[in-house]
Design an enzyme around this catalytic site. Structure first.
Site, PDB file in Angstrom:
ATOM      1  N   ARG A  76      11.543  -6.102   4.939  1.00  0.00           N
ATOM      2  CA  ARG A  76      11.410  -4.635   4.799  1.00  0.00           C
ATOM      3  C   ARG A  76      12.480  -3.904   5.627  1.00  0.00           C
ATOM      4  NH1 ARG A  76       5.715  -1.978   5.377  1.00  0.00           N
ATOM      5  NH2 ARG A  76       5.607  -3.418   7.121  1.00  0.00           N
ATOM      6  N   ARG A  87      11.080  -2.054  11.260  1.00  0.00           N
ATOM      7  CA  ARG A  87       9.981  -1.640  12.142  1.00  0.00           C
ATOM      8  C   ARG A  87       9.815  -2.681  13.240  1.00  0.00           C
ATOM      9  NH1 ARG A  87       4.908  -0.202   8.329  1.00  0.00           N
ATOM     10  NH2 ARG A  87       3.843  -1.515   9.814  1.00  0.00           N
ATOM     11  N   LYS A 144       0.849  -1.209   0.000  1.00  0.00           N
ATOM     12  CA  LYS A 144       0.000   0.000   0.000  1.00  0.00           C
ATOM     13  C   LYS A 144       0.878   1.251   0.000  1.00  0.00           C
ATOM     14  CE  LYS A 144      -1.967  -1.104   4.017  1.00  0.00           C
ATOM     15  NZ  LYS A 144      -1.431  -2.439   4.279  1.00  0.00           N
ATOM     16  N   ARG A 169     -10.065   0.157   8.946  1.00  0.00           N
ATOM     17  CA  ARG A 169      -9.593  -1.169   9.345  1.00  0.00           C
ATOM     18  C   ARG A 169     -10.742  -2.043   9.824  1.00  0.00           C
ATOM     19  NH1 ARG A 169      -4.038   0.016   8.574  1.00  0.00           N
ATOM     20  NH2 ARG A 169      -2.929  -1.631   9.618  1.00  0.00           N
ATOM     21  N   ARG A 217      -1.395  -9.090  13.018  1.00  0.00           N
ATOM     22  CA  ARG A 217      -1.888  -8.074  12.078  1.00  0.00           C
ATOM     23  C   ARG A 217      -2.666  -8.744  10.945  1.00  0.00           C
ATOM     24  NH1 ARG A 217       3.842  -5.932  10.693  1.00  0.00           N
ATOM     25  NH2 ARG A 217       2.900  -4.572   9.136  1.00  0.00           N
TER      26      ARG A 217
HETATM   27  P1  AP5 Z   1       4.863  -1.586   1.916  1.00  0.00           P
HETATM   28  O1  AP5 Z   1       4.507  -0.764   0.747  1.00  0.00           O
HETATM   29  O2  AP5 Z   1       5.668  -0.958   2.998  1.00  0.00           O
HETATM   30  O3  AP5 Z   1       3.564  -2.329   2.484  1.00  0.00           O
HETATM   31  P2  AP5 Z   1       2.273  -1.767   3.231  1.00  0.00           P
HETATM   32  O4  AP5 Z   1       1.094  -2.427   2.640  1.00  0.00           O
HETATM   33  O5  AP5 Z   1       2.294  -0.270   3.269  1.00  0.00           O
HETATM   34  O6  AP5 Z   1       2.565  -2.414   4.638  1.00  0.00           O
HETATM   35  P3  AP5 Z   1       2.379  -1.976   6.151  1.00  0.00           P
HETATM   36  O7  AP5 Z   1       3.073  -3.044   6.934  1.00  0.00           O
HETATM   37  O8  AP5 Z   1       2.833  -0.564   6.385  1.00  0.00           O
HETATM   38  O9  AP5 Z   1       0.863  -2.117   6.331  1.00  0.00           O
HETATM   39  P4  AP5 Z   1       0.119  -2.369   7.646  1.00  0.00           P
HETATM   40  O10 AP5 Z   1      -1.284  -2.278   7.215  1.00  0.00           O
HETATM   41  O11 AP5 Z   1       0.515  -3.579   8.395  1.00  0.00           O
HETATM   42  O12 AP5 Z   1       0.697  -1.235   8.574  1.00  0.00           O
HETATM   43  P5  AP5 Z   1       0.267   0.280   8.822  1.00  0.00           P
HETATM   44  O13 AP5 Z   1       1.482   1.100   8.765  1.00  0.00           O
HETATM   45  O14 AP5 Z   1      -0.929   0.680   8.016  1.00  0.00           O
HETATM   46  O15 AP5 Z   1       5.645  -2.878   1.350  1.00  0.00           O
HETATM   47  C1  AP5 Z   1       6.139  -3.856   2.229  1.00  0.00           C
HETATM   48  C2  AP5 Z   1       7.516  -4.319   1.754  1.00  0.00           C
HETATM   49  O16 AP5 Z   1       7.391  -4.983   0.492  1.00  0.00           O
HETATM   50  C3  AP5 Z   1       8.520  -3.187   1.519  1.00  0.00           C
HETATM   51  O17 AP5 Z   1       9.784  -3.628   1.919  1.00  0.00           O
HETATM   52  C4  AP5 Z   1       8.480  -2.937  -0.009  1.00  0.00           C
HETATM   53  O18 AP5 Z   1       9.720  -2.493  -0.494  1.00  0.00           O
HETATM   54  C5  AP5 Z   1       8.152  -4.337  -0.533  1.00  0.00           C
HETATM   55  N1  AP5 Z   1       7.304  -4.320  -1.715  1.00  0.00           N
HETATM   56  C6  AP5 Z   1       6.185  -3.568  -1.920  1.00  0.00           C
HETATM   57  N2  AP5 Z   1       5.616  -3.872  -3.093  1.00  0.00           N
HETATM   58  C7  AP5 Z   1       6.385  -4.846  -3.643  1.00  0.00           C
HETATM   59  C8  AP5 Z   1       6.291  -5.590  -4.859  1.00  0.00           C
HETATM   60  N3  AP5 Z   1       5.298  -5.392  -5.728  1.00  0.00           N
HETATM   61  N4  AP5 Z   1       7.222  -6.541  -5.099  1.00  0.00           N
HETATM   62  C9  AP5 Z   1       8.235  -6.761  -4.203  1.00  0.00           C
HETATM   63  N5  AP5 Z   1       8.376  -6.089  -3.046  1.00  0.00           N
HETATM   64  C10 AP5 Z   1       7.461  -5.139  -2.764  1.00  0.00           C
HETATM   65  O19 AP5 Z   1      -0.264   0.157  10.323  1.00  0.00           O
HETATM   66  C11 AP5 Z   1       0.617  -0.173  11.374  1.00  0.00           C
HETATM   67  C12 AP5 Z   1      -0.184  -0.296  12.663  1.00  0.00           C
HETATM   68  O20 AP5 Z   1      -0.818   0.960  12.965  1.00  0.00           O
HETATM   69  C13 AP5 Z   1      -1.337  -1.309  12.649  1.00  0.00           C
HETATM   70  O21 AP5 Z   1      -0.889  -2.619  12.917  1.00  0.00           O
HETATM   71  C14 AP5 Z   1      -2.239  -0.743  13.750  1.00  0.00           C
HETATM   72  O22 AP5 Z   1      -1.732  -1.056  15.030  1.00  0.00           O
HETATM   73  C15 AP5 Z   1      -2.097   0.753  13.563  1.00  0.00           C
HETATM   74  N6  AP5 Z   1      -3.135   1.319  12.675  1.00  0.00           N
HETATM   75  C16 AP5 Z   1      -2.952   1.838  11.426  1.00  0.00           C
HETATM   76  N7  AP5 Z   1      -4.121   2.249  10.913  1.00  0.00           N
HETATM   77  C17 AP5 Z   1      -5.067   2.010  11.846  1.00  0.00           C
HETATM   78  C18 AP5 Z   1      -6.475   2.208  11.893  1.00  0.00           C
HETATM   79  N8  AP5 Z   1      -7.142   2.732  10.847  1.00  0.00           N
HETATM   80  N9  AP5 Z   1      -7.143   1.819  13.015  1.00  0.00           N
HETATM   81  C19 AP5 Z   1      -6.488   1.281  14.065  1.00  0.00           C
HETATM   82  N10 AP5 Z   1      -5.152   1.054  14.088  1.00  0.00           N
HETATM   83  C20 AP5 Z   1      -4.443   1.424  12.982  1.00  0.00           C
END
Ligand code: AP5
Length: 217
Positions: A128, A163, A14, A89, A174
């Site tokens: 990552r 992270r 994402k 979420r 997650r």
């Molecule tokens: P990356 O693009 O970083 O993936 P992402 O989908 O953004 O992953 P996140 O882990 O950030 O998502 P998440 O939903 O777990 O965490 P968030 O920060 O939202 O890509 C991942 C890796 O793959 C990278 O190394 C990249 O280089 C590689 N990659 C990408 N695309 C690729 C491809 N096509 N091919 C090969 N490699 C590739 O949330 C974190 C925490 O915050 C949650 O767990 C929760 O506690 C809290 N939180 C966030 N939002 C809320 C909410 N709305 N309500 C309550 N709690 C919340």
């Protein structure tokens, strides 16, 4: 420009895709995860609470995330479009999101679901690496995203870190939370005729192309 919302499991890409779209179309990338990680750095009661929740892989309380998303969407730079990553979420957040959007006079735009296998996600989570200086994201397990040297940023030479929720234990949490909560959200946006799907297992450029095909329709 259409507003874009990404729905996808952890580490599906994402953030990576949102950064590409932000740079190309000049609309802000709003990531609740990034906003919460900044709050977690603060020396306050809220900072401590958020930091604890983030490392466990659980969800932060809805009233906190609702407020922060509304405050962010009110900013001037959202007037010409925005990319939402990490919100909603759960179905309650989705319903409140629709209300916020309506209140601010925006359209939902397109909701893009990134489908991806769990095995690919595990590989991406443990591989990552993020630059502590410029926030660039790399992956030591991916040919097209690997840094030239494992712990050094290709862009600015900064140190790369992992992270603290990028381990298999927090990932399991997650991921199961995502699977448990996502179906009603998907149904909700399908019913509104705004849901599109892409294959996230593919290389970055291919995923970007699928997304651009959707936003240009
Ligand atoms: P990356 O693009 O970083 O993936 P992402 O989908 O953004 O992953 P996140 O882990 O950030 O998502 P998440 O939903 O777990 O965490 P968030 O920060 O939202 O890509 C991942 C890796 O793959 C990278 O190394 C990249 O280089 C590689 N990659 C990408 N695309 C690729 C491809 N096509 N091919 C090969 N490699 C590739 O949330 C974190 C925490 O915050 C949650 O767990 C929760 O506690 C809290 N939180 C966030 N939002 C809320 C909410 N709305 N309500 C309550 N709690 C919340």
């Amino acid at each position: 420009m259409k507003n874009i919302m990404f729905i996808a499991p952890p580490a599906a890409g994402k953030g990576t895709q949102a950064e590409i779209i932000e740079e190309k179309y000049h609309i802000p990338h709003i990531s609740t995860g990034d906003i919460l990680r900044d709050i977690a750095e603060e020396h306050s009661e809220l900072g401590e609470y958020v930091s604890e929740v983030l490392s466990s892989g659980e969800l932060v309380k809805d009233d906190i995330t609702d407020q922060l998303i509304e405050n962010r969407l009110k900013k001037e730079d959202c007037k010409n479009g925005f990319i939402i990553d990490g919100f909603p979420r759960n179905i309650e957040q989705a319903i409140r999101y629709d209300q916020i959007i309506k209140r601010l006079g925006y359209d939902i735009g397109v909701v893009i679901l990134i489908n991806i296998d769990k095995k690919t996600l595990e590989k991406r989570v443990v591989g990552r690496r993020i630059c502590e200086n410029c926030d660039a994201v790399f992956n030591i397990n991916s040919e097209d995203s690997a840094p030239q040297i494992d712990s050094v940023c290709d862009i600015c030479g900064g140190r790369l870190y992992q992270r603290n929720d990028d381990n298999l234990e927090a990932f399991e949490n997650r991921y199961s939370l995502y699977i448990e909560k996502v179906t009603p959200i998907i149904e909700h946006y399908k019913n509104l005729n705004v849901l599109y799907e892409v294959d996230g297992n593919k290389p970055k450029e291919s995923v970007t192309k699928q997304i651009e095909d959707i936003i240009r329709r």
